[in-house]
Motif scaffolding. Structure first.
Motif, PDB file in Angstrom:
ATOM      1  N   HIS A 108       0.814  -1.222   0.000  1.00 12.00           N
ATOM      2  CA  HIS A 108       0.000   0.000   0.000  1.00 12.00           C
ATOM      3  C   HIS A 108       0.849   1.274   0.000  1.00 12.00           C
ATOM      4  N   ASP A 109       1.804   1.284  -0.935  1.00  6.51           N
ATOM      5  CA  ASP A 109       2.670   2.435  -1.186  1.00  6.51           C
ATOM      6  C   ASP A 109       2.718   2.614  -2.701  1.00  6.51           C
ATOM      7  N   PRO A 110       2.295   3.769  -3.228  1.00  4.91           N
ATOM      8  CA  PRO A 110       2.229   3.932  -4.685  1.00  4.91           C
ATOM      9  C   PRO A 110       3.557   3.728  -5.400  1.00  4.91           C
ATOM     10  N   ASP A 124       3.221  -0.078  -5.510  1.00 11.01           N
ATOM     11  CA  ASP A 124       1.947  -0.618  -5.991  1.00 11.01           C
ATOM     12  C   ASP A 124       1.691  -0.362  -7.464  1.00 11.01           C
ATOM     13  N   GLY A 166      -5.231  -1.984   1.486  1.00 12.82           N
ATOM     14  CA  GLY A 166      -5.285  -0.542   1.672  1.00 12.82           C
ATOM     15  C   GLY A 166      -6.671  -0.092   2.082  1.00 12.82           C
ATOM     16  N   SER A 167      -6.748   1.125   2.557  1.00 14.84           N
ATOM     17  CA  SER A 167      -8.022   1.710   2.945  1.00 14.84           C
ATOM     18  C   SER A 167      -8.826   2.088   1.704  1.00 14.84           C
ATOM     19  N   ARG A 219      -9.602   5.069   0.908  1.00 12.91           N
ATOM     20  CA  ARG A 219      -8.917   6.225   0.348  1.00 12.91           C
ATOM     21  C   ARG A 219      -7.702   5.786  -0.460  1.00 12.91           C
ATOM     22  N   THR A 220      -6.958   4.825   0.094  1.00 13.94           N
ATOM     23  CA  THR A 220      -5.795   4.305  -0.635  1.00 13.94           C
ATOM     24  C   THR A 220      -6.225   3.680  -1.951  1.00 13.94           C
ATOM     25  N   HIS A 221      -7.338   2.945  -1.917  1.00 13.71           N
ATOM     26  CA  HIS A 221      -7.834   2.314  -3.141  1.00 13.71           C
ATOM     27  C   HIS A 221      -8.197   3.358  -4.191  1.00 13.71           C
ATOM     28  N   ASP A 237      -7.083   6.400  -4.551  1.00 10.08           N
ATOM     29  CA  ASP A 237      -5.860   7.008  -5.084  1.00 10.08           C
ATOM     30  C   ASP A 237      -5.133   6.045  -6.010  1.00 10.08           C
ATOM     31  N   ARG A 238      -5.092   4.775  -5.625  1.00  8.81           N
ATOM     32  CA  ARG A 238      -4.429   3.760  -6.446  1.00  8.81           C
ATOM     33  C   ARG A 238      -5.150   3.592  -7.784  1.00  8.81           C
TER      34      ARG A 238
END
Length: 386
Positions: free
Chosen positions: A281-283, A286, A305-306, A308-310, A312-313
């Motif tokens: 969960h680090d761009p 990822d 990931g959360s 929010r992380t999803h 952004d990903r």
């Protein structure tokens, strides 16, 4: 019988006589699929299972009888028995789940003609070599239980008896199933033609275990490694940070690799059974990794990931040029909704989603569904029929 190859190989090396009961066909709801086996040796020791308990006692007695029938030095005969639910007698041997299973019981004595072929198949499976074992599961009594061993290069050992063309056709069919990593049945005529109705062959295939590659050497990864091994995967942990990617931190992993995830994925072996779990969960890791992963013909791609992380990903992957179809393959956030919090609970959540994807499950509580509990899926290579 190849699913209990390690134990049977030991029995063979020790010179024991034994009988093997193998599920060759199932109908309706049945707990085990074709290839599931139970074996009994001359001392009454039992290994394996064919039904999860429903008909084990009756099958045990069939194995004991098969060994006794050949005790006078004659080759024991294979027998085919069917077990289903009995409404008339609740104590009769049957499947309380309502299904039907056909079981082939084959005695394997030291002097039997089939011993060498079966022993070679068990030894190859025990070494992790890809091999297929074709046996006559239904047909004339004189051919029942006869075995043919087929290796990955197409070479064969043994004979099914009967017409010379039968072995050639059976070997070709078994090799095709082996290449697909599948266990199933094949219908052939006694002369080797593809006309159904004469013989039914059970072809058991054993291939190297599927791979699970876990990207991200974190505490959640350690728990997922244990879950992956429990499910039978060959598990690799990959992380670009050497201080975290160590064998000491992941003693249960088959491999720990220090490399950039996307670079390792591009260079390593994968196939249609491979599971990829992205826990970084680090761009920085990822995006390049998932750009590669979502364009590969693997079984499962999930990312932690959360929400929010999803989001952004997802945006970054779109900017990297992934299509809607490719993005639809991504399981993110990874795992089923179990309310998991600890690494172990999270690993269980991820493992549950992987099993559901592989078997075609809904992920819902069984109390909320009315579909069959035991059902075959196209992605399940061990139980699909040819």
């Amino acid at each position: 019988m190849l699913d209990i190859a390690a134990d049977l190989q030991r029995w063979a090396e020790e010179g024991r006589d034994f009988a093997v009961a193998t599920v060759v066909a199932v109908g309706g709801s049945a707990p085990r699929g074709p290839g599931a086996a139970l074996a009994v040796d001359g001392e009454g020791t039992v290994i394996g299972s064919v039904s999860g308990g429903c008909v084990e006692s009756a099958v045990y007695e069939l194995c004991v009888q098969a060994l006794a029938d050949g005790a006078d030095g004659a080759d024991g005969e294979s027998v085919l028995e069917r077990f289903g639910y009995s409404d008339e007698d609740a104590f009769a041997a049957g499947l309380t789940c309502g299904g039907v299973i056909d079981i082939l019981v084959t005695p394997v004595r030291a002097h039997d003609a089939q011993r060498a072929v079966l022993g070679a198949a068990l030894a190859a499976a025990g070494r992790g070599e890809p091999v297929a074992l074709a046996r006559v599961a239904r047909g004339p009594a004189a051919l029942l239980g006869h075995a043919l061993l087929v290796r990955s290069d197409g070479t064969a050992r043994g004979t099914l008896g009967g017409h010379p063309e039968l072995d050639r056709t059976a070997a070709a069919q078994a090799h095709a199933l082996l290449e697909a990593g599948r266990t199933g049945t094949v219908e052939l005529a006694e002369d080797g033609t593809h006309c159904p109705g004469g013989l039914t062959l059970l072809v058991e295939s054993t291939v190297p275990p599927p791979r699970m590659i876990v990207f991200g050497a974190i505490d959640f990864a350690a728990a997922l490694v244990r879950a992956g091994k429990f499910l039978g995967y060959h598990v690799t942990v990959c992380d670009a940070r050497p201080v975290f990617a160590t064998a000491a931190r992941f003693p249960g992993a088959d491999e720990v690799v220090v490399d950039w995830p996307h670079r390792y994925l591009q260079s390593t072996r994968t196939d249609a059974r491979t599971v990829l779990c992205v826990l970084t969960h680090d761009p920085r890791f990822d995006v390049p990794l998932l750009t590669v992963a979502l364009r590969m013909p693997v079984a499962f791609v999930g990312a932690m990931g959360s929400r929010r992380t999803h989001d952004d990903r997802d945006k970054r992957l779109r900017e990297a040029g992934l299509s809607e179809r490719e993005l639809a393959r991504l399981r993110s956030p990874i795992g089923l909704d179990l309310g998991a919090r600890t690494p172990e609970e999270t690993a269980l959540s991820i493992a549950a989603e992987i099993v559901a994807e592989r078997r075609g499950g809904t992920g819902l509580p069984l109390t909320a569904t009315d579909t069959p509990i035991h059902r075959a899926s196209a992605s399940d290579g061990r139980t699909a029929a040819a």
